[in-house]
Design a protein around this motif. Sequence first.
Motif, PDB file in Angstrom:
ATOM      1  N   HIS A  51      22.719  18.146 -46.264  1.00 20.60           N
ATOM      2  CA  HIS A  51      21.666  17.726 -45.330  1.00 20.60           C
ATOM      3  C   HIS A  51      22.057  18.112 -43.899  1.00 20.60           C
ATOM      4  N   ALA A  52      22.787  19.244 -43.796  1.00 21.69           N
ATOM      5  CA  ALA A  52      23.132  19.799 -42.483  1.00 21.69           C
ATOM      6  C   ALA A  52      22.646  21.247 -42.470  1.00 21.69           C
ATOM      7  N   TYR A  53      22.662  21.889 -41.316  1.00 21.28           N
ATOM      8  CA  TYR A  53      21.811  23.069 -41.152  1.00 21.28           C
ATOM      9  C   TYR A  53      22.497  24.330 -40.647  1.00 21.28           C
ATOM     10  N   SER A  54      23.807  24.298 -40.453  1.00 24.29           N
ATOM     11  CA  SER A  54      24.477  25.484 -39.923  1.00 24.29           C
ATOM     12  C   SER A  54      25.650  25.873 -40.809  1.00 24.29           C
ATOM     13  N   SER A  55      26.026  27.154 -40.688  1.00 21.38           N
ATOM     14  CA  SER A  55      27.156  27.662 -41.474  1.00 21.38           C
ATOM     15  C   SER A  55      28.468  27.359 -40.753  1.00 21.38           C
ATOM     16  N   LEU A  56      29.565  27.575 -41.472  1.00 21.90           N
ATOM     17  CA  LEU A  56      30.888  27.411 -40.864  1.00 21.90           C
ATOM     18  C   LEU A  56      31.035  28.356 -39.667  1.00 21.90           C
ATOM     19  N   GLY A  57      30.615  29.616 -39.851  1.00 15.83           N
ATOM     20  CA  GLY A  57      30.737  30.595 -38.764  1.00 15.83           C
ATOM     21  C   GLY A  57      29.952  30.173 -37.528  1.00 15.83           C
ATOM     22  N   GLU A  58      28.755  29.644 -37.742  1.00 18.08           N
ATOM     23  CA  GLU A  58      27.944  29.177 -36.599  1.00 18.08           C
ATOM     24  C   GLU A  58      28.618  27.989 -35.901  1.00 18.08           C
ATOM     25  N   ASN A  59      29.191  27.079 -36.706  1.00  8.25           N
ATOM     26  CA  ASN A  59      29.874  25.918 -36.103  1.00  8.25           C
ATOM     27  C   ASN A  59      31.098  26.352 -35.301  1.00  8.25           C
ATOM     28  N   VAL A  60      31.847  27.306 -35.849  1.00 11.38           N
ATOM     29  CA  VAL A  60      33.057  27.761 -35.151  1.00 11.38           C
ATOM     30  C   VAL A  60      32.673  28.436 -33.835  1.00 11.38           C
ATOM     31  N   ALA A  61      31.651  29.272 -33.874  1.00  7.39           N
ATOM     32  CA  ALA A  61      31.208  29.953 -32.644  1.00  7.39           C
ATOM     33  C   ALA A  61      30.784  28.921 -31.593  1.00  7.39           C
ATOM     34  N   ALA A  62      30.090  27.902 -32.024  1.00  8.54           N
ATOM     35  CA  ALA A  62      29.661  26.852 -31.087  1.00  8.54           C
ATOM     36  C   ALA A  62      30.866  26.110 -30.529  1.00  8.54           C
ATOM     37  N   ALA A  63      31.850  25.836 -31.393  1.00  8.60           N
ATOM     38  CA  ALA A  63      33.065  25.140 -30.936  1.00  8.60           C
ATOM     39  C   ALA A  63      33.785  25.975 -29.882  1.00  8.60           C
ATOM     40  N   ALA A  64      33.886  27.291 -30.125  1.00  6.37           N
ATOM     41  CA  ALA A  64      34.565  28.176 -29.167  1.00  6.37           C
ATOM     42  C   ALA A  64      33.840  28.147 -27.822  1.00  6.37           C
ATOM     43  N   THR A  65      32.527  28.189 -27.866  1.00  6.63           N
ATOM     44  CA  THR A  65      31.728  28.151 -26.628  1.00  6.63           C
ATOM     45  C   THR A  65      31.965  26.860 -25.850  1.00  6.63           C
TER      46      THR A  65
ATOM     47  N   ILE B  86      24.356  20.216 -37.119  1.00  4.10           N
ATOM     48  CA  ILE B  86      23.786  21.506 -36.713  1.00  4.10           C
ATOM     49  C   ILE B  86      24.684  22.044 -35.591  1.00  4.10           C
ATOM     50  N   ALA B  87      24.811  23.375 -35.545  1.00  2.00           N
ATOM     51  CA  ALA B  87      25.832  23.975 -34.676  1.00  2.00           C
ATOM     52  C   ALA B  87      25.707  23.576 -33.216  1.00  2.00           C
ATOM     53  N   CYS B  88      24.474  23.403 -32.734  1.00  3.79           N
ATOM     54  CA  CYS B  88      24.322  23.120 -31.296  1.00  3.79           C
ATOM     55  C   CYS B  88      24.913  21.773 -30.901  1.00  3.79           C
ATOM     56  N   ASN B  89      25.257  20.930 -31.868  1.00  5.69           N
ATOM     57  CA  ASN B  89      25.899  19.649 -31.534  1.00  5.69           C
ATOM     58  C   ASN B  89      27.422  19.670 -31.693  1.00  5.69           C
ATOM     59  N   VAL B  90      27.966  20.772 -32.194  1.00  2.00           N
ATOM     60  CA  VAL B  90      29.423  20.849 -32.375  1.00  2.00           C
ATOM     61  C   VAL B  90      30.112  20.833 -31.004  1.00  2.00           C
TER      62      VAL B  90
END
Length: 251
Positions: A16-30, A196-200
Amino acid sequence: MHIEVDSHTHTIASGHAYSSLGENVAAAATQGIKLLAITEHGPAMPGSPHIWFFKNMRVIPRIMDGVGILRGIEANIINGKGELDVDDSLYPYLDIVLASLHEPVIEPSTKTIHTDTVIKAMSSRKIDVFAHGGNPIFPIDVDEIAKAAKAYNVLVEINNSSFTTSRPGSEKNCTSLAEAVGRHGGELTFGSDAHIACNVGRFVECIAFVERIGFPEKQILSTSSHSFMNFLQEKGKQNLEILLAQRTPSR
Ligand SMILES: [Zn+2]
Ligand SMILES: [Zn+2]
Protein backbone atom coordinates in the motif's frame (compact mmCIF):
# COMPACT_ATOMS: atom_id res chain seq x y z
CA MET A 1 18.85 20.82 12.85
CA HIS A 2 19.77 18.40 10.08
CA ILE A 3 18.54 14.82 10.08
CA GLU A 4 20.97 12.29 8.58
CA VAL A 5 18.99 9.10 9.14
CA ASP A 6 15.50 8.13 8.03
CA SER A 7 14.82 5.03 10.12
CA HIS A 8 11.38 4.16 8.71
CA THR A 9 10.34 3.97 5.02
CA HIS A 10 8.21 1.79 2.75
CA THR A 11 8.38 0.92 -0.96
CA ILE A 12 5.77 -0.66 -3.24
CA ALA A 13 6.75 -3.98 -1.67
CA SER A 14 4.60 -3.10 1.36
CA GLY A 15 1.50 -3.41 -0.82
CA HIS A 16 0.00 0.00 0.00
CA ALA A 17 2.95 2.27 -0.84
CA TYR A 18 3.70 3.86 -4.18
CA SER A 19 7.40 4.23 -4.96
CA SER A 20 10.29 1.94 -5.84
CA LEU A 21 13.48 1.48 -3.86
CA GLY A 22 15.39 3.47 -6.50
CA GLU A 23 12.92 6.37 -6.27
CA ASN A 24 13.16 6.36 -2.45
CA VAL A 25 16.96 6.34 -2.53
CA ALA A 26 17.07 9.22 -5.02
CA ALA A 27 14.71 11.22 -2.80
CA ALA A 28 16.83 10.43 0.28
CA ALA A 29 19.97 11.65 -1.52
CA THR A 30 18.22 14.88 -2.50
CA GLN A 31 17.19 15.44 1.14
CA GLY A 32 20.76 14.93 2.39
CA ILE A 33 19.96 11.63 4.13
CA LYS A 34 23.09 9.55 4.76
CA LEU A 35 21.42 6.41 6.10
CA LEU A 36 18.09 5.10 4.84
CA ALA A 37 16.28 2.20 6.49
CA ILE A 38 14.02 0.14 4.23
CA THR A 39 11.35 -1.12 6.61
CA GLU A 40 8.51 -2.92 4.84
CA HIS A 41 5.68 -4.25 6.98
CA GLY A 42 6.11 -7.62 8.62
CA PRO A 43 4.13 -10.62 7.30
CA ALA A 44 1.11 -10.18 9.63
CA MET A 45 0.11 -6.99 7.81
CA PRO A 46 -2.14 -7.66 4.79
CA GLY A 47 -0.26 -7.12 1.51
CA SER A 48 3.19 -7.31 3.06
CA PRO A 49 6.07 -9.12 1.36
CA HIS A 50 7.00 -12.78 1.74
CA ILE A 51 9.84 -13.68 4.11
CA TRP A 52 12.08 -14.28 1.06
CA PHE A 53 11.83 -10.57 0.28
CA PHE A 54 13.51 -9.76 3.60
CA LYS A 55 16.15 -12.48 3.32
CA ASN A 56 17.01 -11.39 -0.20
CA MET A 57 17.65 -7.76 0.75
CA ARG A 58 21.32 -8.73 0.71
CA VAL A 59 21.20 -8.12 -3.07
CA ILE A 60 20.60 -4.41 -2.39
CA PRO A 61 23.92 -2.53 -2.54
CA ARG A 62 25.09 -1.24 0.84
CA ILE A 63 25.50 2.24 -0.63
CA MET A 64 23.28 3.66 -3.40
CA ASP A 65 23.57 7.25 -4.71
CA GLY A 66 25.86 7.90 -1.73
CA VAL A 67 23.14 6.80 0.72
CA GLY A 68 23.83 3.95 3.13
CA ILE A 69 21.07 1.34 3.05
CA LEU A 70 19.82 -0.42 6.18
CA ARG A 71 17.91 -3.67 5.66
CA GLY A 72 15.00 -3.45 8.03
CA ILE A 73 11.47 -4.47 8.86
CA GLU A 74 8.54 -2.80 10.55
CA ALA A 75 7.51 -5.80 12.57
CA ASN A 76 4.07 -6.19 14.07
CA ILE A 77 3.58 -6.89 17.75
CA ILE A 78 1.11 -9.73 17.38
CA ASN A 79 -0.07 -10.56 20.91
CA GLY A 80 -0.05 -9.62 24.57
CA LYS A 81 3.20 -11.50 25.08
CA GLY A 82 4.90 -8.88 22.94
CA GLU A 83 5.82 -11.41 20.26
CA LEU A 84 6.66 -10.22 16.74
CA ASP A 85 5.76 -11.57 13.31
CA VAL A 86 9.45 -12.19 12.61
CA ASP A 87 10.71 -15.74 12.18
CA ASP A 88 13.86 -16.35 14.22
CA SER A 89 15.69 -17.35 11.03
CA LEU A 90 15.22 -13.81 9.68
CA TYR A 91 17.04 -11.76 12.33
CA PRO A 92 20.58 -12.37 10.99
CA TYR A 93 19.48 -10.74 7.71
CA LEU A 94 18.17 -7.57 9.36
CA ASP A 95 20.10 -4.45 10.35
CA ILE A 96 17.20 -2.78 12.11
CA VAL A 97 13.92 -4.01 13.58
CA LEU A 98 11.08 -1.59 14.23
CA ALA A 99 8.13 -2.81 16.28
CA SER A 100 4.65 -1.33 15.93
CA LEU A 101 1.13 -1.81 17.15
CA HIS A 102 -1.20 -1.88 14.13
CA GLU A 103 -4.97 -2.16 14.34
CA PRO A 104 -5.33 -4.74 11.55
CA VAL A 105 -3.02 -7.06 13.50
CA ILE A 106 -3.69 -6.52 17.23
CA GLU A 107 -6.89 -5.27 18.77
CA PRO A 108 -6.66 -2.06 20.80
CA SER A 109 -7.23 -2.74 24.50
CA THR A 110 -6.37 -0.82 27.67
CA LYS A 111 -3.46 1.48 28.43
CA THR A 112 -2.12 -1.05 30.96
CA ILE A 113 -2.23 -3.90 28.46
CA HIS A 114 -0.64 -1.85 25.64
CA THR A 115 2.15 -0.76 27.98
CA ASP A 116 2.79 -4.28 29.22
CA THR A 117 2.77 -5.63 25.65
CA VAL A 118 5.29 -3.09 24.36
CA ILE A 119 7.60 -3.56 27.35
CA LYS A 120 7.53 -7.33 26.78
CA ALA A 121 8.49 -6.73 23.13
CA MET A 122 11.37 -4.49 24.23
CA SER A 123 12.55 -6.98 26.85
CA SER A 124 12.86 -9.66 24.16
CA ARG A 125 15.93 -7.69 22.96
CA LYS A 126 14.76 -8.27 19.40
CA ILE A 127 13.74 -4.71 18.64
CA ASP A 128 15.71 -1.54 17.97
CA VAL A 129 12.93 1.02 17.57
CA PHE A 130 9.45 1.37 19.02
CA ALA A 131 7.55 3.04 16.18
CA HIS A 132 4.71 5.60 16.26
CA GLY A 133 4.09 5.25 20.01
CA GLY A 134 1.97 8.40 20.06
CA ASN A 135 -0.97 6.70 18.34
CA PRO A 136 -4.10 7.62 20.36
CA ILE A 137 -5.69 4.28 19.35
CA PHE A 138 -3.05 2.56 21.50
CA PRO A 139 -2.52 4.73 24.60
CA ILE A 140 0.53 3.84 26.70
CA ASP A 141 2.07 4.79 30.04
CA VAL A 142 4.81 7.02 28.68
CA ASP A 143 7.04 6.90 31.76
CA GLU A 144 7.02 3.11 31.91
CA ILE A 145 7.71 2.89 28.16
CA ALA A 146 10.52 5.46 28.33
CA LYS A 147 12.14 3.65 31.28
CA ALA A 148 11.99 0.31 29.44
CA ALA A 149 13.32 1.88 26.24
CA LYS A 150 16.33 3.17 28.14
CA ALA A 151 16.84 -0.13 29.97
CA TYR A 152 16.68 -2.25 26.80
CA ASN A 153 18.46 0.24 24.52
CA VAL A 154 15.47 0.79 22.25
CA LEU A 155 14.99 4.04 20.33
CA VAL A 156 11.62 5.75 20.54
CA GLU A 157 10.42 6.95 17.16
CA ILE A 158 8.83 10.26 16.41
CA ASN A 159 6.97 9.58 13.20
CA ASN A 160 6.58 12.45 10.76
CA SER A 161 3.46 10.94 9.18
CA SER A 162 1.74 11.03 12.59
CA PHE A 163 1.72 14.82 12.22
CA THR A 164 0.45 14.82 8.62
CA THR A 165 -1.58 11.99 7.10
CA SER A 166 -1.66 9.14 9.63
CA ARG A 167 -2.87 8.47 13.18
CA PRO A 168 -4.75 11.75 13.74
CA GLY A 169 -4.54 13.14 17.24
CA SER A 170 -1.02 11.81 17.90
CA GLU A 171 0.61 15.10 18.77
CA LYS A 172 -0.45 15.29 22.43
CA ASN A 173 0.77 11.74 23.11
CA CYS A 174 3.98 12.34 21.14
CA THR A 175 4.67 15.32 23.38
CA SER A 176 4.26 13.36 26.61
CA LEU A 177 6.19 10.39 25.18
CA ALA A 178 9.12 12.52 23.99
CA GLU A 179 9.23 14.40 27.28
CA ALA A 180 9.32 11.08 29.16
CA VAL A 181 12.19 9.85 26.95
CA GLY A 182 14.03 13.09 27.72
CA ARG A 183 13.47 12.69 31.49
CA HIS A 184 14.62 9.07 31.57
CA GLY A 185 17.75 9.65 29.45
CA GLY A 186 16.67 7.72 26.36
CA GLU A 187 16.95 8.62 22.70
CA LEU A 188 14.58 9.46 19.89
CA THR A 189 14.84 8.61 16.21
CA PHE A 190 12.86 10.25 13.44
CA GLY A 191 11.03 8.10 10.88
CA SER A 192 9.33 9.61 7.87
CA ASP A 193 7.21 6.45 7.50
CA ALA A 194 7.14 7.51 3.85
CA HIS A 195 4.80 5.49 1.66
CA ILE A 196 5.79 7.59 -1.39
CA ALA A 197 9.20 8.91 -2.41
CA CYS A 198 8.40 12.60 -1.95
CA ASN A 199 8.05 12.00 1.80
CA VAL A 200 11.37 10.17 2.25
CA GLY A 201 13.75 12.13 4.48
CA ARG A 202 11.15 14.83 5.01
CA PHE A 203 11.06 15.84 8.68
CA VAL A 204 9.57 19.33 8.67
CA GLU A 205 6.94 18.45 11.27
CA CYS A 206 9.29 16.36 13.48
CA ILE A 207 11.84 19.18 13.63
CA ALA A 208 9.15 21.77 14.42
CA PHE A 209 7.81 19.40 17.10
CA VAL A 210 11.10 18.92 18.98
CA GLU A 211 11.89 22.63 18.70
CA ARG A 212 8.46 23.47 20.13
CA ILE A 213 8.89 21.20 23.16
CA GLY A 214 12.57 22.04 23.60
CA PHE A 215 13.77 18.44 23.28
CA PRO A 216 17.60 18.22 23.44
CA GLU A 217 19.17 17.58 20.02
CA LYS A 218 21.87 15.37 21.56
CA GLN A 219 19.15 12.85 22.45
CA ILE A 220 17.96 12.58 18.82
CA LEU A 221 20.07 9.79 17.35
CA SER A 222 18.95 10.34 13.76
CA THR A 223 20.81 13.65 13.67
CA SER A 224 24.01 11.62 13.24
CA SER A 225 24.55 8.66 10.92
CA HIS A 226 27.82 8.04 12.76
CA SER A 227 26.09 7.70 16.14
CA PHE A 228 23.30 5.66 14.55
CA MET A 229 25.82 3.16 13.15
CA ASN A 230 27.52 2.95 16.56
CA PHE A 231 24.14 2.15 18.10
CA LEU A 232 23.54 -0.69 15.62
CA GLN A 233 27.04 -2.04 16.13
CA GLU A 234 26.61 -1.99 19.92
CA LYS A 235 23.41 -3.96 19.46
CA GLY A 236 25.41 -6.69 17.75
CA LYS A 237 24.24 -6.22 14.16
CA GLN A 238 26.36 -8.12 11.67
CA ASN A 239 27.58 -7.47 8.13
CA LEU A 240 27.76 -3.72 8.49
CA GLU A 241 31.44 -3.39 7.56
CA ILE A 242 30.94 -1.30 4.41
CA LEU A 243 28.67 1.14 6.21
CA LEU A 244 30.91 1.29 9.27
CA ALA A 245 33.93 2.02 7.05
CA GLN A 246 32.33 5.11 5.55
CA ARG A 247 30.93 6.63 8.73
CA THR A 248 32.30 10.03 9.61
CA PRO A 249 31.43 11.92 12.76
CA SER A 250 29.22 14.91 12.10
CA ARG A 251 28.62 15.80 15.73
ZN1 LIG B 1 3.28 1.51 11.20
ZN1 LIG C 1 5.40 2.26 8.54
